[in-house]
Design a protein around this motif. Structure first.
Motif: not given
Length: 568
Positions: A106, A187-188, A191-192, A194-195, A212, A257
Motif C-alpha cells: 500500500k 489502498d482501496w 482491498e478490492q 484481495v476480495a 500475505s 500488511d
C-alpha cells in the motif's frame, strides 16, 4: 498565404497519419472480425447475409488485454455491457502484466527531486560513458538504464522528460493532494483485489499464489521513494535472519500488511471467467489508429442497419482488402445508474467512430464506449487522435523461477535459501508466489522495444545468483520476461474520460502500480462509464486525465513522423 499554409499543413498531417498507419500495419488478415460476443451476451440474433442484428442495451470495446484491460472488461460485463477486448498478442497478459513482480504494498512511487536525480543521473552517466568520461561499477546493478539511440530522436520522450522534470523540481500545488488521493486509491484498490481473489472460496488466490506474509526492505529498500501508509517495523539483523533466512544477517524494514500475487496467472484466470460470462477477446489484432468525428458525423459514419438509432445502432467490422462487412446492432443505454463523474472533465461532442486494426476497420456505433487500457502503447494509439498522453515506457525485466515439486526427480532448493515473501534488496524485487518466484528489476528507457537485452539479462541473473545462491540450479531453465511499464510524468494514474470526447476513457499508469490496482481502477472506470456513484475513499478527480491528456496535433505529428522514420 496563411490560409494556404494551413491547408498544406493539414494535408501534410493527413498524409503523415496515413503513412503511420501503413508503417504500423502488419500483413492484413482478410478474415473479418466476427462480433460473436453479441450473441453470447443475451442479444436476439437475426442473421441475413452479411448483416447480424441484435438488441443489446450497452456496448463497450476495451483496447488492451493486460491486467487492466481484462479487469475493465470483467467489471463492465458485470454491469450488463456487451464487451469486446482487442489486443495484438495471442493471449491475455502477454507483456507488461507477464513481467510484473507481483508486489501489493500500500505505497506509491513518488515523482520528486530524488526520483529526478535517479532518472536524469542515468541520462548524464550514459552521455559521459559514451564520451569515455565515466565508468560503471560492475558489481552494482544500476536500476535506471537509458538507450540514447532510442530516446534522442523521439519528440515524445523529450516532452515527457520536460514534464517529468517540472513535476519533480517545481511540483504544482495540487500534486501533493493528488499523491494523497492516489495513495487512498491504492489502498482501496488492493482491498478490492484481495476480495476478488478470496471470492469463490479463495480459488483465485490459490491460482495466483497469493502471499500475505508481508514485505521486507533490505539496505534502504526500493530504488525509488515510497509514500507508504503501512506499518513499518524495524528489524535487527538477527530478527531478519529469523523471518527470512535467505537474506541472512542484515537489518531491514518489515511491512507485515503487504501482499503479493502472480499477475499473469490472475489475469488469465480472470480472462477465462470473463469469456465464460460473454466477453469476447479479439486477439492477434494490432490496433493501428483511431478515428474521431463529432456526434453528428459519428451517427452518419456508422454502418447502415435496419433499425433507426432509437432502437439499435451498429458496430460494423470491415475486413482488409474489401472483405465483407459484418454488422452487429448494439445500443448502449445512457441512463444506467447514478451520477458518477470526475469534476473538470469537459464534454466536446467528439467521439471515436472507427478503430483501424491489422485485420480490418471496426466501425463503431455512436453510443459504443471505447476504453483504452493499452499501457505504454497508449501514447502511440491516442496520438492518431492528436492527443498527447504524458506516458513513456520504462522496460522492466523479470526472471520467473518455477520450483520443482517436492517429490520431483529434480532437486528442490531448500526453503531456507528461498524468499518467503516480497523481499527488496539491492534494487532486486523477489516475490514468492507459491511454487513460483519472480525476480524483477531494471527501469530501461529504450522506446517501445520489448526485446531482452542480453547484457542486462546477464547482470540481473548474476545479481539473483549472488543474493539467492540456492536458486542457481534453476536459473538455466528460467524464463526472462520484459514488459513496458507506463511511466506517467507526474506519477499519478490516468483514469477517466478524456476531455472533449463523449465515448473515450483511458486507464494507464502510473508506472509501478498496474497489477495491484487493476481491479479497483477497473471498477472506477466501470462506475464512470455506467454513471454510478464513485468510491468515497478518494477524489476521483485527482486521477482524471483532464488537463493532462491534451490536444496537441503538431507534437503528435512530429512524434508519429519520428516513430515512422526511425522505425520505433
Amino acid at each position: 498565404m496563411i490560409r494556404r499554409v494551413v491547408v498544406l499543413g493539414a494535408a501534410a498531417g493527413t498524409a503523415a497519419l496515413a503513412a503511420y498507419r501503413r508503417a504500423m500495419a502488419s500483413t492484413p488478415d482478410p478474415t473479418p472480425l466476427h462480433p460473436e460476443f453479441f450473441r453470447r451476451s443475451g442479444g436476439e440474433a437475426t442473421v441475413t447475409g452479411d448483416t447480424t442484428t441484435h438488441h443489446i442495451p450497452k456496448t463497450a470495446v476495451v483496447l488492451g488485454a493486460g491486467t487492466v484491460g481484462v479487469s475493465i472488461a470483467y467489471q463492465l460485463r458485470r454491469r450488463g455491457y456487451a464487451v469486446a477486448v482487442i489486443d495484438a498478442a495471442s493471449s491475455p497478459s502477454a507483456e507488461c502484466s507477464a513481467a510484473a513482480c507481483g508486489g501489493m504494498t500500500k505505497s506509491n512511487s513518488l515523482v520528486d527531486r530524488a526520483a529526478w536525480r535517479n532518472v536524469v543521473g542515468t541520462l548524464a552517466t550514459k552521455v559521459l560513458q559514451t564520451m569515455g568520461l565515466a565508468t560503471v561499477d560492475p558489481d552494482e546493478l544500476a536500476y535506471f538504464r537509458l538507450e540514447l539511440s532510442a530516446v534522442l530522436p523521439d519528440p515524445h520522450f523529450w516532452r515527457w522528460m520536460v514534464q517529468f522534470s517540472l513535476n519533480s523540481l517545481w511540483p504544482p500545488n495540487e500534486l501533493a493532494t493528488s499523491q494523497a488521493d492516489m495513495l487512498a486509491l491504492t489502498d482501496w484498490a488492493i482491498e478490492q483485489c484481495v476480495a476478488e481473489m478470496n471470492a469463490d472460496g479463495g480459488r483465485m488466490a490459490r491460482h495466483s499464489g497469493h502471499n500475505s506474509n508481508g514485505a521486507l526492505f533490505v539496505n534502504g529498500g526500493p530504488s525509488s521513494p515510497l509514500y507508504d501508509r503501512e506499518r513499518q517495523v524495524a528489524l535487527s539483523a538477527e530478527e531478519t535472519a529469523v523471518i527470512e533466512p535467505a537474506v541472512g544477517l542484515k537489518p531491514a524494514m518489515f511491512n507485515p500488511d503487504a501482499r503479493a500475487g502472480d499477475s499473469l496467472r490472475f489475469t488469465r484466470a480472470l480472462a477465462d471467467r470473463a469469456a465464460a460470462d460473454g466477453v469476447a477477446f479479439w486477439l492477434d489484432t494490432k490496433i493501428i489508429s483511431l478515428e474521431e468525428a463529432d456526434c453528428t458525423t459519428a451517427t452518419a459514419a456508422a454502418a447502415p442497419h435496419p433499425h433507426p438509432p432509437t432502437s439499435g445502432s451498429t458496430l460494423g467490422v470491415t475486413g482488409a482488402n474489401g472483405a465483407a462487412e459484418v454488422t452487429a446492432a448494439a445500443q448502449m443505454g445512457t441512463a444506467s445508474g447514478g451520477e458518477g463523474s470526475q469534476g473538470g472533465a469537459r464534454s466536446g461532442g467528439r467521439r471515436v467512430t472507427r478503430i483501424h486494426t491489422s485485420r480490418g476497420v471496426i466501425n463503431l456505433n455512436p453510443d459504443t464506449v471505447v476504453v483504452s487500457a493499452l499501457g505504454s502503447w497508449t501514447p502511440r494509439v491516442l496520438s492518431t487522435l492528436d492527443l498527447f498522453v504524458p506516458v513513456y515506457p520504462m522496460k522492466g525485466y523479470t526472471i520467473r523461477c518455477d520450483l520443482p515439486a517436492v517429490d520431483a526427480e529434480v532437486t528442490r532448493p531448500p526453503e531456507a535459501g528461498l524468499p518467503q515473501r516480497l523481499v527488496v534488496q539491492d534494487h532486486l524485487f523477489a516475490a514468492r508466489l507459491g511454487d513460483v518466484i519472480r525476480f524483477s528489476s531494471i527501469g530501461q528507457f529504450c522506446g517501445w522495444n520489448t526485446a531482452v537485452d542480453p547484457t542486462i539479462e546477464a547482470e540481473l541473473r548474476a545479481l539473483v545468483a549472488r543474493l539467492y545462491p540456492a536458486v542457481n540450479p534453476l536459473l538455466p531453465t528460467s524464463i526472462t520476461h520484459t514488459g513496458l511499464r507506463p511511466f506517467v510524468s507526474d506519477g499519478i494514474l490516468l483514469a477517466g474520460r478524456v476531455d472533449h470526447f463523449d465515448n473515450l476513457f483511458i486507464n494507464v499508469g502510473p508506472g509501478f502500480n498496474g497489477w495491484k490496482t487493476a481491479i479497483g481502477t477497473a471498477d472506477l472506470i466501470a462506475r464512470l462509464v455506467a454513471k454510478e456513484s464513485l468510491p468515497p475513499a478518494f477524489d476521483a478527480g485527482s486521477v482524471a486525465p483532464s488537463g493532462r491528456v491534451v490536444h496537441s496535433p503538431v507534437w503528435c505529428w512530429l512524434s508519429r513522423t519520428a516513430w515512422t522514420a526511425w522505425g520505433m
